[in-house]
Design a protein around this motif. Structure first.
Motif, mmCIF file in Angstrom:
data_model
loop_
_atom_site.group_PDB
_atom_site.id
_atom_site.type_symbol
_atom_site.label_atom_id
_atom_site.label_comp_id
_atom_site.label_asym_id
_atom_site.label_seq_id
_atom_site.Cartn_x
_atom_site.Cartn_y
_atom_site.Cartn_z
ATOM 1 N N ILE C 108 0.739 -1.195 0.058
ATOM 2 C CA ILE C 108 0.068 -0.002 0.016
ATOM 3 C C ILE C 108 0.747 1.311 0.025
ATOM 4 O O ILE C 108 0.605 2.171 -0.675
ATOM 5 C CB ILE C 108 -0.725 -0.172 1.208
ATOM 6 N N GLY C 109 1.921 1.131 0.928
ATOM 7 C CA GLY C 109 2.562 2.376 1.146
ATOM 8 C C GLY C 109 3.343 2.772 -0.271
ATOM 9 O O GLY C 109 3.339 3.898 -0.731
ATOM 10 N N VAL C 110 4.205 1.942 -0.712
ATOM 11 C CA VAL C 110 5.173 2.108 -1.617
ATOM 12 C C VAL C 110 4.091 2.361 -3.021
ATOM 13 O O VAL C 110 4.404 3.271 -3.920
ATOM 14 C CB VAL C 110 6.190 1.057 -1.919
ATOM 15 N N GLY C 111 3.484 1.458 -3.171
ATOM 16 C CA GLY C 111 2.518 1.551 -4.302
ATOM 17 C C GLY C 111 1.684 2.771 -4.453
ATOM 18 O O GLY C 111 1.591 3.382 -5.537
ATOM 19 N N LEU C 112 1.366 3.267 -3.503
ATOM 20 C CA LEU C 112 0.839 4.798 -3.476
ATOM 21 C C LEU C 112 1.852 5.806 -3.766
ATOM 22 O O LEU C 112 1.386 6.947 -4.287
ATOM 23 C CB LEU C 112 -0.194 4.939 -2.590
ATOM 24 N N SER C 113 2.751 5.746 -2.911
ATOM 25 C CA SER C 113 3.568 6.931 -2.621
ATOM 26 C C SER C 113 4.401 7.059 -3.905
ATOM 27 O O SER C 113 4.870 8.446 -4.233
ATOM 28 C CB SER C 113 4.527 6.650 -1.610
ATOM 29 N N LEU C 114 4.883 6.085 -4.580
ATOM 30 C CA LEU C 114 5.867 6.384 -5.805
ATOM 31 C C LEU C 114 5.264 7.270 -6.737
ATOM 32 O O LEU C 114 5.691 8.391 -7.125
ATOM 33 C CB LEU C 114 6.149 5.054 -6.521
ATOM 34 N N PRO C 115 3.887 6.786 -7.174
ATOM 35 C CA PRO C 115 3.271 7.884 -8.273
ATOM 36 C C PRO C 115 3.052 9.190 -7.506
ATOM 37 O O PRO C 115 3.245 10.120 -8.226
ATOM 38 C CB PRO C 115 1.986 7.270 -8.617
ATOM 39 N N LEU C 116 2.490 9.093 -6.397
ATOM 40 C CA LEU C 116 2.416 10.390 -5.937
ATOM 41 C C LEU C 116 3.592 11.439 -5.704
ATOM 42 O O LEU C 116 3.458 12.585 -5.996
ATOM 43 C CB LEU C 116 2.000 10.252 -4.199
ATOM 44 N N GLY C 117 4.690 10.787 -5.215
ATOM 45 C CA GLY C 117 5.715 11.600 -5.201
ATOM 46 C C GLY C 117 6.364 12.115 -6.526
ATOM 47 O O GLY C 117 6.758 13.263 -6.508
ATOM 48 N N ILE C 118 6.388 11.145 -7.555
ATOM 49 C CA ILE C 118 6.601 11.629 -8.819
ATOM 50 C C ILE C 118 6.015 12.623 -9.283
ATOM 51 O O ILE C 118 6.352 13.689 -9.902
ATOM 52 C CB ILE C 118 6.724 10.571 -9.746
ATOM 53 N N LEU C 119 4.584 12.698 -9.412
ATOM 54 C CA LEU C 119 3.803 13.711 -9.718
ATOM 55 C C LEU C 119 3.879 14.814 -8.923
ATOM 56 O O LEU C 119 3.871 15.929 -9.669
ATOM 57 C CB LEU C 119 2.051 13.248 -9.430
ATOM 58 N N ALA C 120 4.157 15.077 -7.848
ATOM 59 C CA ALA C 120 4.373 16.067 -6.811
ATOM 60 C C ALA C 120 5.612 16.736 -7.321
ATOM 61 O O ALA C 120 5.490 17.870 -7.400
ATOM 62 C CB ALA C 120 4.614 15.859 -5.274
ATOM 63 N N ALA C 121 6.801 16.106 -7.534
ATOM 64 C CA ALA C 121 7.892 16.349 -8.022
ATOM 65 C C ALA C 121 7.756 17.105 -9.541
ATOM 66 O O ALA C 121 8.366 18.305 -9.713
ATOM 67 C CB ALA C 121 8.953 15.691 -8.119
ATOM 68 N N LYS C 122 6.863 16.430 -10.442
ATOM 69 C CA LYS C 122 6.853 16.792 -11.879
ATOM 70 C C LYS C 122 5.957 18.359 -11.841
ATOM 71 O O LYS C 122 6.439 19.164 -12.428
ATOM 72 C CB LYS C 122 6.068 15.790 -12.489
ATOM 73 N N TYR C 123 4.964 18.103 -11.097
ATOM 74 C CA TYR C 123 4.216 19.578 -10.836
ATOM 75 C C TYR C 123 4.576 20.205 -10.001
ATOM 76 O O TYR C 123 3.420 20.883 -9.197
ATOM 77 C CB TYR C 123 2.880 19.103 -10.970
ATOM 78 N N SER C 124 5.834 20.314 -9.490
ATOM 79 C CA SER C 124 6.074 21.057 -8.445
ATOM 80 C C SER C 124 5.889 22.390 -8.248
ATOM 81 O O SER C 124 5.536 23.019 -9.229
ATOM 82 C CB SER C 124 7.705 21.040 -8.097
ATOM 83 N N SER C 125 5.353 23.077 -6.858
ATOM 84 C CA SER C 125 4.886 24.416 -6.724
ATOM 85 C C SER C 125 3.556 24.721 -7.627
ATOM 86 O O SER C 125 2.957 25.750 -7.439
ATOM 87 C CB SER C 125 5.962 25.449 -7.581
ATOM 88 N N THR C 126 2.922 23.577 -7.602
ATOM 89 C CA THR C 126 1.505 23.849 -8.207
ATOM 90 C C THR C 126 0.649 23.407 -7.202
ATOM 91 O O THR C 126 1.330 22.866 -6.091
ATOM 92 C CB THR C 126 1.193 22.860 -9.483
ATOM 93 N N ILE C 127 -0.480 23.590 -7.274
ATOM 94 C CA ILE C 127 -1.558 23.099 -6.264
ATOM 95 C C ILE C 127 -1.496 21.750 -5.994
ATOM 96 O O ILE C 127 -1.726 21.394 -4.692
ATOM 97 C CB ILE C 127 -2.972 23.667 -6.605
ATOM 98 N N TRP C 128 -1.153 20.897 -6.954
ATOM 99 C CA TRP C 128 -1.086 19.499 -6.616
ATOM 100 C C TRP C 128 0.049 18.945 -5.761
ATOM 101 O O TRP C 128 -0.034 18.404 -4.854
ATOM 102 C CB TRP C 128 -0.755 18.716 -7.879
ATOM 103 N N ASP C 129 1.152 19.766 -5.968
ATOM 104 C CA ASP C 129 2.379 19.681 -5.092
ATOM 105 C C ASP C 129 2.013 19.885 -3.721
ATOM 106 O O ASP C 129 2.405 19.249 -2.628
ATOM 107 C CB ASP C 129 3.464 20.369 -5.582
ATOM 108 N N ASN C 130 1.375 21.028 -3.508
ATOM 109 C CA ASN C 130 1.221 21.736 -2.333
ATOM 110 C C ASN C 130 0.213 20.633 -1.454
ATOM 111 O O ASN C 130 0.362 20.332 -0.393
ATOM 112 C CB ASN C 130 0.527 23.116 -2.196
ATOM 113 N N LEU C 131 -0.909 20.005 -2.289
ATOM 114 C CA LEU C 131 -1.634 19.052 -1.532
ATOM 115 C C LEU C 131 -0.968 17.962 -1.112
ATOM 116 O O LEU C 131 -1.204 17.640 0.037
ATOM 117 C CB LEU C 131 -2.798 18.651 -2.509
#
Lengths: 347, 529, 319
Positions: C108-131
């Motif tokens: 659960i942890g890694v499965g969810l965190s990898l895509p979340l982390g990647i997306l947060a980095a890719k769209y960094s400084s956007t609302i998605w990242d802040n969320l």
């Protein structure tokens, strides 16, 4: 609207391979705007080499990245202009179409070889990746091609299975070149490819670039601040200052018939090996802040020949002859000339 | 074909008649009275005309249901008491203070030294073996070998055991033992089957004669039971029972509320409110004989001073303690005796020292206390709250208290007769109904004598009382002991604890007992429509 | 590589010795012994001494420790003093529960965190990242105790989907797995995001793009491929902690795992069992760390070269 993924390639040797028209690229920050490239135009024919010369911060890299539409967004904004490559306006292509031409029609190599390669992929894989993207071959064939490319740049093909950290700086740059040329692009953009290398290696790499150019007929945009490099391999020269091209022409035009005061200053800054007693003549002052560019000629504050109207308003390009242009108000006066004694090819 | 159908019909009708007879029989088993109550001899009155739930789950905390290992009586861990009431039987039972027959149908003794029991002949163990006197001897020998256990305490006084026939057994005790029957009724003196233990050293001890059979066990997790259909006593409608240890009180509450468990012993104070306010639940309470008390170290310079002790006695606020530590569940004493609230011969003539700050200050002035810091040792959980309240009260008269908090094992180690390291300690005293249980707390040298109380006169009186057969004489002796205690104040009685049992409103059949041997073997739940 | 692994495994020996000594000493110094729960109020002093002698409690701690270590040397973890059954059995009976819980949390942890982390980095400084950042901050600050009870309240009580604890099949597995999984996810997401952010500014990504590599592959293959090291480190840390017994989650959900077992052993002052549990848990921890280090070698060839010794890599550079 469905994304276009096909490219029409116009291959007419008489026409220009690359035409940059009125390109303006700014970096839009929250409180200020960096005017990196301001309304530049140049063109390149098949198989020719143009040197883009200027100091750090002149906007050379930004201009080069624009050709691949790789200017890092969202800060980097291409405000206006056209970049026509093989008949297609690069700035209007979809991402998928861009992916097709990058690496295939035009390749770019960058300044620092130490960081340009992916440390966790073998060099062979990195070259093969390019091949697999653009040619319809299987993995084995792509890998074989990678090994061939390595041989071409002077590295034993067996080393394709090794990792970048196992190569020295110069060899890494050769790998980078191998990647760039793997699919035989018509245009190669080289952004200061030898700046990070020591002089002897520099000579080797330049040599190799020259050989490949001969072999494949690749057109090259060579970005550099080193006039010596320009003299080595460029056919044409464009001098950039504060985001504008202040002088452009053939190698002979710019080196032997220098017109712009800035270019003159550049030549003066090179130490003369024959005259060890002479002192260096630097250009006084610094390049202006690209967020606060002056209204008129950007070089005027540092120019020895400047007069009042220079800073007044925008300049327009002045054609000296068919190949040679200059961006300087001084030439409104037909008798004006620089203080240069001779051409600098001999220096 | 026709022949088959005919015999099938006959068979079916016979079966129907048979089952009718059986069910009639069970209805006759249930005595008359208010449904859900117990008769005088321990029988349960079941509600009629209802359907019962087959499978019940009861949960509790680690003091009760955390069963690490099942091997009664080799282990003295308190939790096994629950298993024992379900799985085994004793020779006699104690119902509301009276001794009633269980595996033994009758008994006689002339001198409280020689006893003869007549045993039931219709009892069968869970493994099918018949219960005989030989099993009693085997079990008791096993108890006598297990030093340190409650079973050992109950049987160590037995000198000889003899079985003249399969259903008679004779005992002789070393000394006169007036409490012998009471000891035999104790749940730890249960009867095991020798054949079962010989056959399976690990699980042989799971075999008993009781109403429930153990069918599953996970250490410190749960124990699963199935009803013993060939039980000799009254049957129960429940078929399966599970006792589960649930660590967190909030989780217990949730399990109750979502129906995973139907009954629960012990919630947290805050959780009680929710359970009691919820109309889906009922709760029962019983004040057990177990009491909170404060013990003073009689060998200590400060707490060994009688005036200091009297000062503390005059400052304690029992009502506050009950409210804060037990959410109001507890029974404060009405007299000043340090004695189990249900234990026989309580001396109610001794006056209770009520809270009187001025009087306390007087006593303190007379004592040798010069403002030093006095340490109270207390256990985790609600035990430490007693120390905190005492600290607050004592501050009013100028006594500085430091609280040292430790866990259960630490508490044991700190307040021992030999090498007592606690100046004051807040403790729980599990008195039994019989007065002789006082011996372990008051006798010099006893492990549970938490005050290091060394009074030779009291010791003599205790020895005397243990062998006095005449009830009136015995009572006089014990009351005398209590008077001496009240004068010397080695202990201060705080209050009697209350066990709270929360159950689904359709659950019944649980018999809470003041000596904390709560019997849930007859638990049932009526199916709601 | 094999030699490296063997060397690491040999380190287990000093670890076990240190750990066992510390635990043994600490527990022996704590007030109270196992015997205290094994006697009644009527036990006499003589009987007490007898029982203590049975467990060697009348002898000095060094003697008992030496006896224990001697047994350990022969591979015998001893018998639990309270249950009388072997420490190994008690531990092994509970280990699968903790293992399954750890595995589920990992998935659960890694499965969810990898895509979340990647997306947060890719769209960094956007609302998605802040969320995402806000979410991970909450996840990391929230005590697992509280989260567990909240989940119990909602899903076990209000919605009656899952049972409230115990170990009765797959259903009772979900809530504890989600609780510890969410904890894991919060930490790994943060780490993935930072690692990716760093990598996203790398030059070789620019090279990849200039080659015409599609953006998705640039992120997934080139960027992620280099972000693994800090991510694996974090996963290793958090997983070790989970495996070492999420005592809190196990308490809230009455999950019979090794965390609870160790705590209970300490409460009972069952030194043999407690020591055994801690030793076995330490072994698991050390092996996990080894696994993490091996994973480094798998994802990063520079580290692989290090493990293989200097000879080979020297040869390469010279060429």
């Amino acid at each position: 609207m469905a994304e276009e993924t096909t490219i029409d390639r116009v291959d007419d040797s008489e026409e220009f391979l690359l035409e940059v028209k009125n390109l303006t690229v700014h970096y839009v920050l929250e409180t200020e705007r960096v005017e990196a490239v301001n309304d530049i135009s140049f063109s390149l024919k098949k198989g020719r080499t143009i040197g883009l010369v200027g100091e750090t911060g002149a906007g050379k890299t930004t201009a080069a990245l624009s050709i691949l539409n790789l200017v890092p967004g969202p800060l980097g904004v291409i405000e206006s202009g056209e970049i026509v490559l093989s008949g297609n306006n690069v700035l209007k292509l979809s991402p998928k179409q861009l992916e097709k031409i990058r690496g295939k029609d035009v390749s770019m190599i960058f300044q620092d070889p130490m960081t340009s390669l992916n440390p966790v992929m073998t060099v062979g894989d990195q070259i093969a990746e390019s091949v697999k993207l653009h040619e319809k071959v299987n993995n084995a064939a792509a890998y074989r091609r990678a090994m061939e490319m390595l041989e071409l740049v002077g590295i034993p093909g067996m080393r394709a299975s090794e990792y970048p950290h196992q190569f020295s700086g110069g060899m890494k740059q050769r790998v980078v070149i191998a990647i760039a040329l793997a699919c035989n692009p018509k245009l190669l953009i080289a952004d200061e490819p030898t700046t990070a290398l020591d002089v002897t290696i520099q000579a080797q790499v330049l040599d190799m670039i020259g050989q490949l150019k001969e072999k494949f007929g690749t057109a090259i945009v060579m970005i550099t601040h080193d006039l010596g490099v320009v003299a080595e391999i460029c056919d044409e020269v464009a001098v950039m200052y504060a985001g504008k091209i202040v002088e452009s022409g053939t190698l002979d035009d710019v080196f032997n018939h220098t017109t712009h005061p800035y270019t003159e200053g550049l030549f003066y800054s090179i130490p003369k090996i024959n005259n060890k007693k002479a002192s260096l003549v630097p250009i006084p002052g610094l390049m202006p802040d690209p967020t606060k560019l002056p209204k008129g000629c950007a070089f005027a504050p540092r120019c020895a020949y400047a007069f009042e109207e220079c800073s007044a308003d925008k300049l327009s390009l002045r054609k000296i002859n068919q190949t040679h242009s200059v961006l300087c108000r001084a030439y409104d006066n037909p008798d004006f000339h620089l203080n240069l004694k001779e051409g600098h090819n001999n220096a | 074909m026709k022949k088959c159908r005919k015999s099938a019909l006959v068979f079916l009708s016979l079966a129907m008649v048979f089952s009718l007879l059986i069910s009639c029989g069970s209805a006759a088993d249930s005595p008359s009275g208010t449904p859900g109550t117990f008769t005088e001899d321990g029988q349960l009155v079941l509600p009629t005309g209802v359907e019962f739930v087959d499978d019940l789950v009861v949960i509790s905390d680690n003091n009760k249901f955390s069963v690490i290992d099942i091997d009664n009586p080799a282990s003295n861990v308190l939790t096994n008491r629950w298993i024992d009431t379900l799985v085994y039987d004793t020779l006699v039972d104690c119902v509301a203070g009276k001794i009633v027959p269980s595996l033994a149908k009758s008994w006689e003794t002339a001198d409280s030294k020689h006893f003869t029991f007549k045993l039931r002949d219709d009892v069968v163990f869970h493994n099918g073996e018949k219960f005989t006197a030989k099993d009693v001897i085997y079990s008791f020998q096993r108890h006598q070998a297990a030093k340190g256990t409650q079973a050992y305490d109950n049987t160590k006084n037995i000198e000889t055991m003899n079985a003249p026939d399969d259903y008679t057994i004779e005992f002789t005790t070393k000394d006169v033992d007036v409490d012998f029957l009471m000891e035999l009724s104790n749940v730890y003196t249960s009867i095991l089957n020798q054949k079962a233990i010989d056959a399976d050293a690990e699980k042989g001890a799971w075999v008993g004669t009781g109403l429930w059979k153990i069918v599953g066990f996970a250490s410190n997790d749960y124990v699963k039971f199935e009803v013993n259909s060939s039980y000799w006593g009254q049957a129960t409608p429940t078929k399966k029972l599970t006792l589960k240890y649930v660590v967190e009180p909030s989780t217990r509450l949730i399990q109750l509320q979502n129906g995973e468990a139907q009954a629960c012993f012990q919630l947290d104070q805050t959780d009680y409110q929710y359970a009691m306010a919820d109309p889906a639940f009922r709760y029962e309470t019983v004040t057990v004989n177990s009491s909170m008390y404060l013990a003073f170290n009689m060998n200590d310079k400060i707490t060994g001073d009688i005036n200091f002790r009297k000062a503390v006695a005059a400052v304690i606020n029992r009502a506050d303690m009950i409210q804060v530590a037990q959410a109001g569940f507890g029974e404060a004493p009405t007299d000043g005796s340090w004695w189990g609230i249900q234990t026989e011969f309580r001396n109610t003539d001794i006056p209770l020292i009520k809270q009187d700050i001025e009087l306390a200050k007087e006593y303190l002035a007379k004592s040798s206390y010069k403002g030093e810091e006095v340490e109270i040792v207390a256990g985790n959980g609600d035990w430490v709250k007693h120390a905190q309240l005492a600290q607050a009260e004592l501050q009013k008269i100028g006594v500085k208290i430091k609280i040292f908090q430790t866990d259960a094992n630490g508490l044991f180690a700190y307040a021992k007769y030999d090498g007592n390291q606690a100046q004051m300690v807040a403790y729980v005293g599990p008195f039994s109904f019989s007065a002789s249980s006082i011996k372990s707390f008051l006798y010099p040298g006893s492990v549970a004598n938490r005050a290091s109380y060394n009074n030779q006169e009291v010791a003599k009186l205790i020895d005397q009382a243990t062998v006095t057969i005449d009830v009136v004489e015995r009572e006089k002796l014990y009351k005398q002991i209590q008077q001496i205690e009240a004068d010397e104040l080695p202990f201060i009685y705080l209050y009697a604890r209350t066990t709270v049992f929360i159950e689904d409103k359709n659950v019944g059949g649980v018999r809470l007992s003041a000596d904390a041997t709560h019997d849930i073997s007859r638990i049932y739940m009526v199916k709601s429509k | 590589m094999l030699r490296y692994v063997l060397r690491r495994i040999l380190w287990l020996i000093p670890v076990i010795i240190c750990v066992s000594f510390i635990i043994y000493t600490l527990l022996s110094l704590a007030p109270g012994t196992i015997v205290d729960k094994m006697i009644t109020d009527s036990t006499t002093q003589a009987e007490l001494q007898e029982i203590m002698a049975k467990y060697d409690l009348d002898k000095p701690m060094v003697y008992r420790y030496a006896k224990y270590m001697w047994g350990l040397l022969q591979g015998d973890l001893g018998t639990s003093q309270i249950t009388g059954s072997s420490v190994w059995q008690s531990f092994i009976a509970r280990l699968p529960n903790t293992l399954w819980l750890a595995l589920a949390s990992l998935v659960i942890g890694v499965g969810l965190s990898l895509p979340l982390g990647i997306l947060a980095a890719k769209y960094s400084s956007t609302i998605w990242d802040n969320l995402t950042t806000g979410f991970t901050l909450i996840g990391m600050s929230m005590p697992s105790f509280w989260l567990g009870l909240l989940l119990l309240r909602w899903f076990s009580l209000d919605f009656k989907i899952f049972p409230a604890g115990g170990n009765a099949g797959l259903k009772s597995f979900v809530l504890p797995a989600i609780t510890s999984g969410l904890m894991l996810m919060a930490m790994v997401t943060r780490q993935t995001r930072s690692a990716m952010l760093e990598v996203l500014h790398s030059d070789y990504l620019r090279t990849a793009r200039a080659k015409g590599v599609p953006e998705k592959s640039v992120i997934r293959v080139h960027a992620l491929g280099n972000a693994w090291i800090p991510i694996i480190t974090t996963i290793g840390n958090v997983l070790s902690r989970t495996l070492a017994g999420q005592a809190i989650v196990e308490s809230v959900f009455s999950w019979p795992g090794i965390g609870r077992l160790t705590i209970e052993a300490v409460e009972q002052r069952d030194v043999t069992l407690a020591c055994g549990c801690v030793i076995l848990t330490s072994i698991i921890y050390v092996l996990l760390l080894l696994l993490v280090d091996i994973m480094y070698a798998v994802v990063d060839p520079r580290i692989r070269a290090q493990y293989q010794g200097t000879k080979k890599s020297k040869k390469a550079v010279m060429a």
